[in-house]
Design a protein around this motif. Sequence first.
Motif, PDB file in Angstrom:
ATOM      1  N   ALA A 166       0.838  -1.204   0.000  1.00  0.00           N
ATOM      2  CA  ALA A 166       0.000   0.000   0.000  1.00  0.00           C
ATOM      3  C   ALA A 166       0.873   1.254   0.000  1.00  0.00           C
ATOM      4  CB  ALA A 166      -0.938  -0.017   1.208  1.00  0.00           C
ATOM      5  N   SER A 217      -4.766   1.834  -1.169  1.00  0.00           N
ATOM      6  CA  SER A 217      -5.050   1.551   0.236  1.00  0.00           C
ATOM      7  C   SER A 217      -4.980   0.058   0.547  1.00  0.00           C
ATOM      8  CB  SER A 217      -6.430   2.090   0.623  1.00  0.00           C
ATOM      9  OG  SER A 217      -7.444   1.273   0.083  1.00  0.00           O
ATOM     10  N   ARG A 218      -4.653  -0.243   1.802  1.00  0.00           N
ATOM     11  CA  ARG A 218      -4.579  -1.629   2.247  1.00  0.00           C
ATOM     12  C   ARG A 218      -5.924  -2.321   2.068  1.00  0.00           C
ATOM     13  NH1 ARG A 218      -5.675  -5.275   5.796  1.00  0.00           N
ATOM     14  NH2 ARG A 218      -4.134  -6.648   6.733  1.00  0.00           N
TER      15      ARG A 218
END
Length: 196
Positions: free
Chosen positions: A29, A35-36
């Motif tokens: 990320a 994003s994760r």
Amino acid sequence: MESNPVNQHIASRVRALRAACGLSLEALALKTGVSRSTLSLIERAETSPTAALLDKLAAGLGVTLSSLFEDPARRASAPQPLARLAEQPIWVDPLSGYRRRSVSPAGADSPLQIVEVDFPPGARVLMENPPRDFVQHQQIWLLAGAMDIGVGAQTYRLQAGDCLAFRLDQPTQFHNPGSEPARYAVMVVAEAFFRR
């Protein structure tokens, strides 16, 4: 969960490549700006990522965009020199609706990858082309319709039969200005295509 088998291929490839790089979801990320939570959804095939997002992942994982669409089972078997039409993965960008067919045989011993694209009228796609640790060259041969292709600050209007060559080291924008779909072939050569 998405039923598209290509999303399953993408999920498997991203998981395998991330593991091969020794990256956690958090590390990938940070490296890609994705994003994760989005990465987790992609790795579980619970979302259909956009072309721009996949380009960021490919750069972060050190591979070409085309390699993310390969069927892991076919890739793991002995390389085949022939890709039958029925075996060529088709993916549709959920944002623009452009349709991408990976023509080249999966895992073939060649630095060249060929993709066929059907691009809807009025659609636009921006690829940031983040820095990679290998050089990637691309040629686009327009087969039907018209396309405006921006490479960095320069925009080229392509008509059927035109071919544009460039390096994937700056942002590129694809736009179909016409009222009919455009169709083109993309040829990509990457110097480090076989690193993974």
